[in-house]
Design a protein around this motif. Structure first.
Motif, short mmCIF file in Angstrom:
data_model
loop_
_atom_site.label_atom_id
_atom_site.label_comp_id
_atom_site.label_asym_id
_atom_site.label_seq_id
_atom_site.Cartn_x
_atom_site.Cartn_y
_atom_site.Cartn_z
N ASP A 98 32.61 40.17 46.89
CA ASP A 98 33.13 41.73 47.48
C ASP A 98 32.08 42.39 47.44
O ASP A 98 31.70 43.15 48.15
N MET A 118 31.22 51.55 39.53
CA MET A 118 32.25 52.05 40.53
C MET A 118 33.41 50.51 41.00
O MET A 118 34.78 50.72 40.53
N TYR A 132 27.03 51.72 42.57
CA TYR A 132 27.85 50.95 42.53
C TYR A 132 28.55 50.23 42.00
O TYR A 132 30.02 50.18 42.04
N THR A 189 40.75 50.30 36.70
CA THR A 189 42.33 51.05 37.29
C THR A 189 43.21 50.69 37.38
O THR A 189 44.24 51.06 37.24
N VAL A 198 36.77 49.76 38.98
CA VAL A 198 38.13 49.33 39.86
C VAL A 198 38.76 48.58 38.75
O VAL A 198 40.62 48.67 39.01
N ARG A 240 45.44 46.46 44.38
CA ARG A 240 47.02 46.75 43.74
C ARG A 240 48.74 45.60 45.38
O ARG A 240 49.37 45.53 44.58
N GLU A 261 39.81 47.80 46.17
CA GLU A 261 41.30 48.43 45.68
C GLU A 261 42.54 48.01 45.61
O GLU A 261 43.68 47.47 45.23
N SER A 262 42.80 48.68 47.39
CA SER A 262 43.69 48.43 48.29
C SER A 262 44.63 47.15 47.96
O SER A 262 45.87 46.69 47.60
N ASN A 304 33.70 47.48 50.62
CA ASN A 304 34.16 49.14 50.59
C ASN A 304 34.61 48.84 49.31
O ASN A 304 35.54 47.74 49.22
N LEU A 305 35.01 50.02 48.11
CA LEU A 305 35.46 49.95 47.44
C LEU A 305 36.99 49.70 47.10
O LEU A 305 37.70 49.56 46.27
N ASP A 306 36.92 50.73 48.16
CA ASP A 306 38.49 51.62 48.36
C ASP A 306 39.47 50.61 48.89
O ASP A 306 40.69 50.30 48.22
N THR A 307 38.97 49.82 49.82
CA THR A 307 39.59 48.01 49.89
C THR A 307 39.51 46.97 49.33
O THR A 307 41.02 46.31 49.36
#
Length: 209
Positions: free
Chosen positions: A102, A148, A145, A155, A152, A117, A113-114, A108-111
């Motif tokens: 990834d 961040m 980047y 977190t 992830v 999770r 992380e999702s 995308n780091l939000d994706t």
């Protein structure tokens, strides 16, 4: 009086059986990873996971490790495969070593992380223990980047209350003797080194069940 004595014996017996679960019961750990665990460029039988499997077969025959890693795997791919892997292998613990692809592709780091999770949520909902690997990438996409990306994993582990295992490549990536020509993948000589790093940590997770 006899019934009370019998009750005490039963309770003690249950306590003893629970305390020795890892010593006398077969338990398994599934590695859900990418090329770093799948053994890109080397034979599957020579991977660090296979090295651990041989060690456990000799010295800890009640422990089992299953390698479900695929070269090129992303967190989305791991999430898509997870349910079928659970049904097939029925692991007691899943060790997730995903995210490198990834990051290298600038996803995308939000994706990402999702996806991580969601994998943890699925496993916890099925009473399967989870451990997450730290993952690091070269700073090709910039320091922001890269920072961040690294954050992830911390977190997710903190929020989900799961162990975060230090990234095993940290111990070998800076040694040219352990790296393939691409500078990304560990070579054959690195596999026993990685196994020595990971074996006690993964065994501790199983023995704590």
């Amino acid at each position: 009086m006899f019934k009370k004595f019998l009750y005490i014996i039963v309770v003690i017996g249950l306590a003893v059986s629970c305390s020795v679960r890892a010593a006398d019961t077969n338990v398994s750990l599934l590695v859900l990873g990418d090329s770093l665990s799948a053994g890109y460029g080397i034979a599957e039988a020579d991977t660090w996971v296979a090295e651990i499997d041989r060690t456990w077969s000799l010295h800890h025959p009640n422990l089992r490790i299953i390698n479900a890693s695929i070269s090129g795997e992303t967190t989305q791919g791991g999430l898509a495969r997870l349910e079928s892997l659970i049904d097939r292998h029925q692991p007691d613990i899943v060790f997730i070593e995903l995210g490198g692809n990834d990051g290298l592709r600038g996803f995308n780091l939000d994706t990402m992380e999702s996806n991580l999770r969601e994998m943890v949520t699925i496993l916890q909902s099925r009473n399967i223990q989870v451990a997450l690997s730290e993952v690091e990438i070269p700073p090709n996409l910039g320091r922001r980047y890269t920072r961040m990306f690294r954050d992830v994993f911390h977190t997710v582990a903190d929020d989900k209350g799961i162990p975060l295992i230090p990234f095993f490549m940290r111990e070998v990536a800076l040694n040219a003797e352990y790296m393939q020509a691409d500078g990304i993948h560990p070579n054959l000589a690195a596999q026993p080194v990685i196994a020595d790093i990971m074996e006690p940590q993964l065994r501790a997770l199983l023995e704590a069940l």
